[in-house]
Design a protein around this motif. Sequence first.
Motif, PDB file in Angstrom:
ATOM      1  N   ALA A 135       0.786  -1.301   0.066  1.00  0.00           N
ATOM      2  CA  ALA A 135       0.006  -0.015  -0.088  1.00  0.00           C
ATOM      3  C   ALA A 135       0.809   1.261  -0.039  1.00  0.00           C
ATOM      4  O   ALA A 135       0.493   2.143  -0.504  1.00  0.00           O
ATOM      5  CB  ALA A 135      -0.994  -0.090   1.344  1.00  0.00           C
ATOM      6  N   ASN A 136       1.966   1.273   0.714  1.00  0.00           N
ATOM      7  CA  ASN A 136       2.826   2.346   0.867  1.00  0.00           C
ATOM      8  C   ASN A 136       4.426   1.690   1.088  1.00  0.00           C
ATOM      9  O   ASN A 136       4.226   1.234   2.076  1.00  0.00           O
ATOM     10  CB  ASN A 136       2.501   3.437   1.679  1.00  0.00           C
ATOM     11  CG  ASN A 136       3.051   4.717   1.532  1.00  0.00           C
ATOM     12  OD1 ASN A 136       4.275   5.078   1.749  1.00  0.00           O
ATOM     13  ND2 ASN A 136       2.359   5.824   1.212  1.00  0.00           N
ATOM     14  N   GLU A 137       5.249   2.642   0.767  1.00  0.00           N
ATOM     15  CA  GLU A 137       6.778   2.154   0.911  1.00  0.00           C
ATOM     16  C   GLU A 137       7.171   2.556   2.183  1.00  0.00           C
ATOM     17  O   GLU A 137       8.049   1.829   2.681  1.00  0.00           O
ATOM     18  CB  GLU A 137       7.485   2.804  -0.263  1.00  0.00           C
ATOM     19  CG  GLU A 137       7.580   4.275  -0.309  1.00  0.00           C
ATOM     20  CD  GLU A 137       8.638   4.772  -1.162  1.00  0.00           C
ATOM     21  OE1 GLU A 137       8.671   5.864  -1.130  1.00  0.00           O
ATOM     22  OE2 GLU A 137       9.051   3.908  -2.111  1.00  0.00           O
ATOM     23  N   ARG A 138       6.488   3.401   2.729  1.00  0.00           N
ATOM     24  CA  ARG A 138       6.821   3.905   4.272  1.00  0.00           C
ATOM     25  C   ARG A 138       6.415   2.862   5.173  1.00  0.00           C
ATOM     26  O   ARG A 138       7.086   2.931   6.286  1.00  0.00           O
ATOM     27  CB  ARG A 138       6.005   5.235   4.646  1.00  0.00           C
ATOM     28  CG  ARG A 138       6.509   6.480   3.782  1.00  0.00           C
ATOM     29  CD  ARG A 138       5.886   7.720   4.043  1.00  0.00           C
ATOM     30  NE  ARG A 138       6.706   7.987   5.683  1.00  0.00           N
ATOM     31  CZ  ARG A 138       6.538   9.289   6.280  1.00  0.00           C
ATOM     32  NH1 ARG A 138       5.638  10.102   5.769  1.00  0.00           N
ATOM     33  NH2 ARG A 138       7.044   9.408   7.305  1.00  0.00           N
ATOM     34  N   TRP A 139       5.744   1.984   5.133  1.00  0.00           N
ATOM     35  CA  TRP A 139       5.579   0.967   5.919  1.00  0.00           C
ATOM     36  C   TRP A 139       6.798  -0.115   5.964  1.00  0.00           C
ATOM     37  O   TRP A 139       6.921  -1.165   7.001  1.00  0.00           O
ATOM     38  CB  TRP A 139       4.297  -0.075   5.647  1.00  0.00           C
ATOM     39  CG  TRP A 139       3.046   0.695   5.486  1.00  0.00           C
ATOM     40  CD1 TRP A 139       2.063   1.096   4.842  1.00  0.00           C
ATOM     41  CD2 TRP A 139       2.412   1.505   6.933  1.00  0.00           C
ATOM     42  NE1 TRP A 139       1.466   1.806   5.097  1.00  0.00           N
ATOM     43  CE2 TRP A 139       1.437   2.003   6.522  1.00  0.00           C
ATOM     44  CE3 TRP A 139       2.943   1.687   8.218  1.00  0.00           C
ATOM     45  CZ2 TRP A 139       0.498   2.858   7.087  1.00  0.00           C
ATOM     46  CZ3 TRP A 139       2.123   2.047   9.063  1.00  0.00           C
ATOM     47  CH2 TRP A 139       0.900   2.905   8.632  1.00  0.00           C
ATOM     48  N   SER A 140       7.880   0.105   5.104  1.00  0.00           N
ATOM     49  CA  SER A 140       8.894  -0.750   5.108  1.00  0.00           C
ATOM     50  C   SER A 140      10.175   0.136   5.903  1.00  0.00           C
ATOM     51  O   SER A 140      11.462  -0.501   5.763  1.00  0.00           O
ATOM     52  CB  SER A 140       9.250  -0.859   3.660  1.00  0.00           C
ATOM     53  OG  SER A 140       8.620  -1.633   2.785  1.00  0.00           O
ATOM     54  N   ASP A 141       9.795   1.512   6.408  1.00  0.00           N
ATOM     55  CA  ASP A 141      10.672   1.942   7.074  1.00  0.00           C
ATOM     56  C   ASP A 141      10.701   1.653   8.583  1.00  0.00           C
ATOM     57  O   ASP A 141       9.529   2.175   9.105  1.00  0.00           O
ATOM     58  CB  ASP A 141      10.733   3.568   6.650  1.00  0.00           C
ATOM     59  CG  ASP A 141      11.609   4.260   7.252  1.00  0.00           C
ATOM     60  OD1 ASP A 141      12.652   3.959   8.076  1.00  0.00           O
ATOM     61  OD2 ASP A 141      11.621   5.654   7.060  1.00  0.00           O
TER      62      ASP A 141
END
Length: 411
Positions: free
Chosen positions: A142-148
Motif C-alpha cells: 500500500a505504501n513504501e513507508r511501511w517498510s521503514d
Amino acid sequence: MTDHTLNPEDGRNAAREVRKRRLQAFVFVVPLLVFVAFAFVAPISSMLFRSVHDPAVADMIPETLAALEDWSGEDVPDDAILIQFAAELKHLAATRESGQLASEINRAAPGMASTINSSARVMRRADEAEIAANGATLLLDANERWSDPATWRAIKTAGAIYTSGYYLTSLDLERNAEGSIVARDTQIYVQLYGKTLRIALTITLLTMVLGYPLAFFMAHTSDARANFLMVFVLLPFWTSLLVRTTAWIALLQTGGVVNSTLIATGLIDEPLELLYTEFSTILAMTHILLPFMVLPLYAVMRGIDASYMRAAISMGSRPLAAWWRIYLPMSLPGLSAGALLVFVISVGYYITPALVGGTDGQMISNIIAFHMRESNNWGLAAALGSLLLVLILTLYWLFDRFVGTDNLKLG
C-alpha cells in the motif's frame, strides 16, 4: 483573690460558640471556594494532566502497540505485527476513525497522514480472511513507508499513554532514533516565548512612562479636575475591548487615518506598513492596558503628603532630587502594583495581537489558541499553556523575592 477559671460547662459553651462562628464563616466562603475550584483549579488541573496524558492512539490500536513492546526497533516488525495493524486499520476505516489515527501519527512523523489514509482505503476493500492470510503484504504494497523502521518507531512513540513529547516540542526539542533529546530543526516556541516577554516588558515600560506623569498630575490637581480626568481614564472600561481593538485597525491600516494624515501633510509619499506588525500590537495593547497602571499609581499618590516635597525643597533640595529621593520611593508600591498587573495581563493577551498583530505581532497565546482551534493538538496547547503558567509563576516569585508583594498597593 478572684478565680477567673471557667467551669467545664462554660468552657464547652464557649467552644461550641467558637465552632458555630467558624461554621458560619465557612458557609459564607463556600460559594467563593466552589467558584475558584470550578473556574481556576479544575481548568488548570485538566490542562496540566492533558499535557502529559494522550491515550488517543493507544485506544485505537491497542493490540498493535502491545505487540510492538517487544520489538527491537531496528528492522521492520514481523508479519504478525503487520497483520495485526492491518486488521485494526481496517476496523478504524470501517468506523471512520482512521483519519483521527492519521492526524495523531502525523504529529510524530510528518507526512504519515496521507500514508495511513491511503492504506486504510486499501484495508477497507480487503475482507478479514484476506487480511488474516496476507495482511502484511497488503500493507507493505500500500505504501513504501511501511517498510521503514522509523515509521513504526513513530507509531510506538505516539502510542504512549503518558508522554513528555509535548513539553519537548514546546521547548523546541525532540528525541532522536537513539532516544536522546536533541534540538529540533525548526526553532519556534522558545523564540516566541522570548518575543512575548519582550513585548510585555515593552508595554509595561510604556505604560509607566505615560501613566506616571498623568497619575502625578491627577493627584496634585484640584478634585474637580482630577475627577474629570478620571472619567477619561475609566472610559475605556465602558467600551468593548473588541471595539477598541478594531478602532486601531481603522487608524493604522494602509488607507487609515494615520497614513492619510501623514500623506496629506507631505511627511511621507506612500503609506507605511503600520498594521499587522509588532509595533501595532504594542501600540494597541499600551492603550488598552494604560488604565491598569494609572489607577494603582493614582490611589497611592493621593495618600502621599505633599508637605514632604515642600519640606525637602525648603531645605535646599532641587525639585528633581526631592522627587527622586522622597516622592518616587513613596510611590513605588503603586508603581510596582501597576507594573505587575500590566505585565501579567499582557503576557497572556490574545484578542488584540490576533486582530492587529498579524504574523509579526503574534504572541504565545495566539499559538496556543491555534493548536486548540485549528490543528486540534490539545496536548501541545496544554503543554504550551502549562509552560506559560510556570513562566508567570517564576516571574512572580522573582518579583516577590526582589521587590516584595507586601509592598504592593492597589488602593
